[in-house]
Scaffold this active site. Structure first.
Site, PDB file in Angstrom:
ATOM      1  N   ASP A  18       0.829  -1.234   0.000  1.00  0.00           N
ATOM      2  CA  ASP A  18       0.000   0.000   0.000  1.00  0.00           C
ATOM      3  C   ASP A  18       0.852   1.269   0.000  1.00  0.00           C
ATOM      4  O   ASP A  18       0.771   2.100   0.899  1.00  0.00           O
ATOM      5  CB  ASP A  18      -0.945  -0.005   1.204  1.00  0.00           C
ATOM      6  N   ASP A  58      -1.638  -2.188  -4.306  1.00  0.00           N
ATOM      7  CA  ASP A  58      -1.841  -0.731  -4.231  1.00  0.00           C
ATOM      8  C   ASP A  58      -0.523   0.029  -4.313  1.00  0.00           C
ATOM      9  O   ASP A  58      -0.261   0.939  -3.523  1.00  0.00           O
ATOM     10  CB  ASP A  58      -2.597  -0.345  -2.952  1.00  0.00           C
ATOM     11  N   HIS A 127      -6.937  -0.604  -5.671  1.00  0.00           N
ATOM     12  CA  HIS A 127      -6.792   0.716  -6.294  1.00  0.00           C
ATOM     13  C   HIS A 127      -6.216   0.615  -7.705  1.00  0.00           C
ATOM     14  O   HIS A 127      -6.563   1.419  -8.568  1.00  0.00           O
ATOM     15  CB  HIS A 127      -5.886   1.615  -5.445  1.00  0.00           C
ATOM     16  N   HIS A 243      -3.653  -4.242   2.007  1.00  0.00           N
ATOM     17  CA  HIS A 243      -4.926  -3.521   2.001  1.00  0.00           C
ATOM     18  C   HIS A 243      -5.226  -2.836   3.332  1.00  0.00           C
ATOM     19  O   HIS A 243      -5.744  -1.718   3.353  1.00  0.00           O
ATOM     20  CB  HIS A 243      -6.093  -4.436   1.618  1.00  0.00           C
TER      21      HIS A 243
END
Length: 623
Positions: A18, A58, A127, A243
């Site tokens: 992320d 992400d 994303h 996540h």
């Protein structure tokens, strides 16, 4: 986790998830935060001489990142991941299976045309997931350029076979499993229906260290809007969970399944919630044989974030709602709290010159009990030059009293029971569902389903599929018309309405059929967009260049490791005889011309039934 010395049998892996490149890139203060921290992460990889970097999804914040974001990412990857330092591990699995979605289905460091010193393996997140008519994502661009290895992509919506990348360094062997982001409800249902299978090497299966990287909801957001850890197979040794943004990178053992779970968290603050205030870290994972240790590395370039809650009703000695000057008293109290947080941030920054100058500050004020909020805009003006987020320092909220449902009036306040900053992520499809659940009768859907409409609105908002809603309406309208024709319904409005209602309820009960409807409508929308793009290109005066060159892989005589489903043993062909490449000579990995059928044999074993429900608890048997 066990302590041991690093040697020629030890894998060193940098773990991060992320990163959200491009988050708030247009913000004059915070615009470069993600790029600076990404460089710090890769710098740690280079200085620690890791074997490879493992990213848990992400990497990009936007599904269609800007040119600036892609350019900055490519610049960093080229600066830190290319060089002459030899890669000391080899790949034993069939790379055409591991990288089946790539035009160049082999690991980048074994490409003769590239000079890779630090390979990066990454799954996609929610994303930066594949979308559009060609189902491409930003990671596919980096993969095609040879800068990154995108794996863990599942193309089937009916069955998922997770085939591992088999790595060997000295006497240590790693089976690297990956599963890119999938809508949680769909994946939950697939686990329950035994449609998810993790393939295992057939020979010496117990000698492999099984590492699984996943990008899903770990905390429960709804009945099926998360993935319980008990769904995962218990032969796994370590799960890297992406996540979730709160940093819990120290591996914690699941008492039922006995595997360890590491949650690295994000490297940038994307929501002003308590979980994001936890110190950000990445991990240096050491694996030797079946042993591991995780070394936490604190990120120094992350912007400081302080958050605090204030409940005005808890201070009756300071605040009386009947006092005409209570609002000024509350504002003065909040200013003291913010000043105190700014002092703490300044003290922390004195020991770390790499930290950004302006911190993130959040003060959540519960004004339940008859209090009135003051002007947040006027308050923020005082901190324009001292705080990175002056416009949203103060967040006022109050707890709403539960009222009996004795009327059908729509109250939008009921849609959100607590502030979004409390860590609850509001999703588009959830808001659509809640809207129709609380809407009065005349506003209820009579033809479409809430689930289908929610999915279409999400595609429209998140993936910019401008025809998603229109195509879903058309598709479900056509299907309903066909149903009425087949039933030969009388042309009376009441009978037609009743038949439509029954047909809609039957579709709601059949979730698989409803999912198929949504997928078909989305396919139509993407095809419609592709047709528009073709028409635009055809009307252009410029002649497009034909650059359709296909990459081909050299084959060698080695056979990939044979995989099996579940835990069964069987004899099979063993990996390739390739050696770790040196700094001067590079050879491509095995890209056997054999078909996937001939290179892999299977045993018909799916995910064991004991993994299918979180209610199937059993006493801890972990050693």
């Amino acid at each position: 986790p066990v302590l041991f010395r690093d040697d020629e049998d030890t894998f060193k892996i940098l773990i991060a998830t992320d990163i959200h490149l491009g988050y708030l890139e247009k913000d004059p203060v915070r615009g470069n935060d993600t790029f600076v921290t990404f460089n710090e992460i890769l710098d740690h990889a280079q200085k620690n001489e890791v074997d490879f970097v493992l990213l848990g999804g992400d990497l990009f914040h936007e599904n269609k990142p800007s040119r600036k974001t892609v350019h900055s990412c490519v610049e960093s990857l080229r600066k830190y991941c290319m060089g002459d330092r030899p890669v000391q591990f080899e790949i034993l699995s069939d790379q055409e299976v591991n990288f089946h979605s790539s035009k160049f289905p082999w690991v980048n460091y074994q490409d003769r045309n590239l000079n890779i010193s630090i390979p990066i393996f990454s799954i996609h997140g929610n994303h930066d997931d594949p979308t559009g008519a060609d189902a491409l994502c930003a990671l596919d661009i980096l993969s095609c350029a040879g800068l990154l290895n995108h794996f863990g992509r599942s193309t089937s919506v009916e069955k998922i076979d997770i085939s591992p990348i088999l790595l060997r360094k000295g006497r240590t062997k790693i089976a690297l499993y990956g599963l890119g982001a999938i809508p949680d409800e769909r994946l939950y249902r697939m686990f329950v229906n035994k449609q998810v299978t993790m393939l295992r090497p057939k020979e010496d299966e117990d000698s492999w260290f099984n590492l699984f990287v996943i990008h899903q909801n770990r905390s429960k957001h709804g009945a099926t809007n998360y993935i319980p850890e008990q769904f995962l197979d218990d032969f796994i040794n370590l799960v890297v969970w992406g996540h979730e943004h709160e940093c819990k990178i120290a591996p914690l053992q699941n008492e039922q399944q006995c595997f360890y779970v590491s949650q690295p968290g994000s490297s940038v603050v994307t929501s002003l919630s308590p979980g994001e205030a936890v110190k950000k870290h990445i991990g240096l994972l050491h694996i030797k044989g079946k042993k591991m240790k995780m070394q936490k590395i604190a990120l120094e370039t992350v912007r400081t974030f302080y958050i605090e809650d204030v409940v005005l009703a808890d201070h009756p000695d300071l605040f009386n709602p009947d006092n005409p000057k209570v609002t000024q008293a509350i504002q003065a109290f909040c200013m003291e709290k913010v000043e105190l947080m700014l002092e703490n941030a300044e003290r922390e920054r004195l020991g770390n010159p790499r930290q950004p100058e302006k911190p993130l500050i959040r003060l959540r004020v519960d004004y339940t009990g008859g209090f009135e909020p003051f002007s947040v805009h006027r308050f923020s003006q005082k901190y324009m030059d001292r705080v990175a987020n002056p416009k949203d320092i103060i967040h006022f909220f109050r707890h709403r009293e539960q009222k009996e449902k004795n009327d059908n009036d729509l109250n939008f306040g009921k849609l959100v029971s607590r502030p979004a900053s409390d860590g609850m992520t509001l999703r588009v499809e959830d808001l659509v569902k809640q809207y129709f659940q609380t809407a009065e009768t005349k506003l209820q859907l009579s033809l479409l389903t809430e689930r289908g409409m929610g999915e279409a609105v999400q595609e429209f908002v998140d993936k910019e599929e401008k025809d998603a809603i229109e195509e879903l309406v058309k598709f479900q309208l056509e299907k309903t018309q066909r149903f009425l024709k087949e039933r030969r319904t009388d042309a009376e409005e009441e009978k037609i309405d009743e038949e439509v209602r029954k047909f809609r309820e039957s579709r709601k009960r059949n979730t698989e059929e409803e999912d198929e409807e949504v997928r078909e409508a989305m396919t139509r929308a993407r095809a419609h967009r592709s047709e528009d793009a073709i028409l635009v290109a055809a009307s252009s005066d410029e002649e497009p260049m034909d650059t359709g060159m296909k990459g081909t892989a050299d084959s060698d005589d080695s056979l990939p490791v044979t995989l099996s489903r579940g835990r069964g043993r069987a004899r099979g062909a063993r990996g390739q005889n390739s050696t770790a490449r040196g700094s001067s000579r590079r050879g491509r990995g095995s890209t056997s011309q054999q078909s996937a059928t001939s290179s892999r044999t299977y045993k018909p074993v799916s995910v064991p039934a004991k993994n299918l429900s979180i209610m199937d608890g059993r006493p801890s048997i972990c050693p």
